[in-house]
Design an enzyme around this catalytic site. Sequence first.
Site, PDB file in Angstrom:
ATOM      1  N   LYS A  52       0.785  -1.214  -0.098  1.00 15.37           N
ATOM      2  CA  LYS A  52      -0.031   0.014  -0.030  1.00 15.37           C
ATOM      3  C   LYS A  52       0.928   1.362   0.086  1.00 15.37           C
ATOM      4  O   LYS A  52       0.684   2.194  -0.718  1.00 15.37           O
ATOM      5  CB  LYS A  52      -0.992  -0.054   1.385  1.00 15.37           C
ATOM      6  CG  LYS A  52      -2.071  -1.149   1.148  1.00 15.37           C
ATOM      7  CD  LYS A  52      -2.746  -1.278   2.257  1.00 15.37           C
ATOM      8  CE  LYS A  52      -3.676  -2.564   1.910  1.00 15.37           C
ATOM      9  NZ  LYS A  52      -4.423  -2.888   3.259  1.00 15.37           N
ATOM     10  N   GLN A  96      -4.412  -1.992   9.306  1.00 11.35           N
ATOM     11  CA  GLN A  96      -4.309  -3.272   8.715  1.00 11.35           C
ATOM     12  C   GLN A  96      -5.002  -4.440   9.741  1.00 11.35           C
ATOM     13  O   GLN A  96      -4.493  -4.595  10.951  1.00 11.35           O
ATOM     14  CB  GLN A  96      -2.927  -3.552   8.549  1.00 11.35           C
ATOM     15  CG  GLN A  96      -2.754  -4.979   7.697  1.00 11.35           C
ATOM     16  CD  GLN A  96      -3.226  -4.941   6.216  1.00 11.35           C
ATOM     17  OE1 GLN A  96      -3.146  -3.894   5.643  1.00 11.35           O
ATOM     18  NE2 GLN A  96      -4.000  -6.003   5.986  1.00 11.35           N
ATOM     19  N   ASP A 119     -11.159   1.903   3.609  1.00 18.22           N
ATOM     20  CA  ASP A 119     -11.432   0.587   3.231  1.00 18.22           C
ATOM     21  C   ASP A 119     -13.024   0.413   3.088  1.00 18.22           C
ATOM     22  O   ASP A 119     -13.521  -0.455   2.849  1.00 18.22           O
ATOM     23  CB  ASP A 119     -11.191  -0.250   4.587  1.00 18.22           C
ATOM     24  CG  ASP A 119      -9.497  -0.698   4.475  1.00 18.22           C
ATOM     25  OD1 ASP A 119      -9.505  -0.929   3.569  1.00 18.22           O
ATOM     26  OD2 ASP A 119      -8.922  -0.855   5.435  1.00 18.22           O
TER      27      ASP A 119
END
Length: 284
Positions: A52, A96, A119
């Site tokens: 990322k 994460q 997200d």
Amino acid sequence: MPEIIDGKAISAAVKEKAAKEVAKLKEQGIEVTLAVIIVGEDPASRVYVNNKKKACEQLGIISREYALPDTTTMEELLALIDRLNKDKAVNGILCQMPLPNGLNGKLVTDAIDPAKDVDAFHPVNVGKIMIGDYDFLPCTPAGVMELLKSTGVEISGKRAVVIGRSDIVGKPMAMLLLHANATVTICHSRTKNLPEICREADILVAAVGRADFVTADMVKDGAVVIDVGMNRPEGRKLCGDVAFCEVADKCSAITPVPGGVGPMTIAMLMKNTITAAKRQNGIN
Ligand code: NAP
């Protein structure tokens, strides 16, 4: 031979467009910024976070990493998220998953400001997806939709079957296909006659997490097969949920693993981060 849907090429095109948008925002004094939180030392999480960060660098997005030890408490983690929520320089926040034992992923998801939830896991964003009025789409299902669109797959009126009902892949995947006017069936571990249902699919999406789960006898001739799975069985390289060689012979188009859905997920994360920056600065 089926068309092999090239997620690397399609994601590169998405990222190229995104880089131009980032540059345009920079000209307006907006530095697109993503905060990435990682707790503990999980090697797979480390790889995802590094990928990322690399994508951010490629596009000119500033990535701020917050690497916390696995001794981090829930209070400390929530305090960091609160700080990032209030930080005007931060456009997107992601934590994460999975978190180390003892930390509550749901509380973390709920704590992120929905406007910065790139997200798209926050209940507010999940609800917006349900009613088809959204700013952010969850990255993996959005990536699948982009693959279908770029490949010219017609969705409207088609039968779509999604195997898997997780909150991050299966359910939103089914919802996006429904919004695109497919007739959608969701299958899961309690589904009876799964092969029979799969054989009805014009578009079959596998998000199970089991290597070689989808075999040729489960696929209709000419179907489009999307493999979301990322499995690392012992002694084998990274593979998907679909027994690629045998299924490829039957379908009209198929995604490989690696090089299919995986690269799209990160590209869509970049897109969401840019959307967040635009919204926060009153740009449509
Ligand atoms: P998950 O939360 O474990 O969900 C798996 C789903 O598969 C569940 O709904 C489960 O049903 C269903 N399932 C399990 N065994 C089954 C069976 N025998 N028959 C029918 N359904 C069955 O996994 P996930 O997070 O959705 O991820 C799925 C896969 O996608 C994993 O391999 C993951 O690594 C991969 N993934 C890839 C990306 C990417 O960027 N390419 C992103 C995210 C995830 P129940 O609900 O009944 O248990």
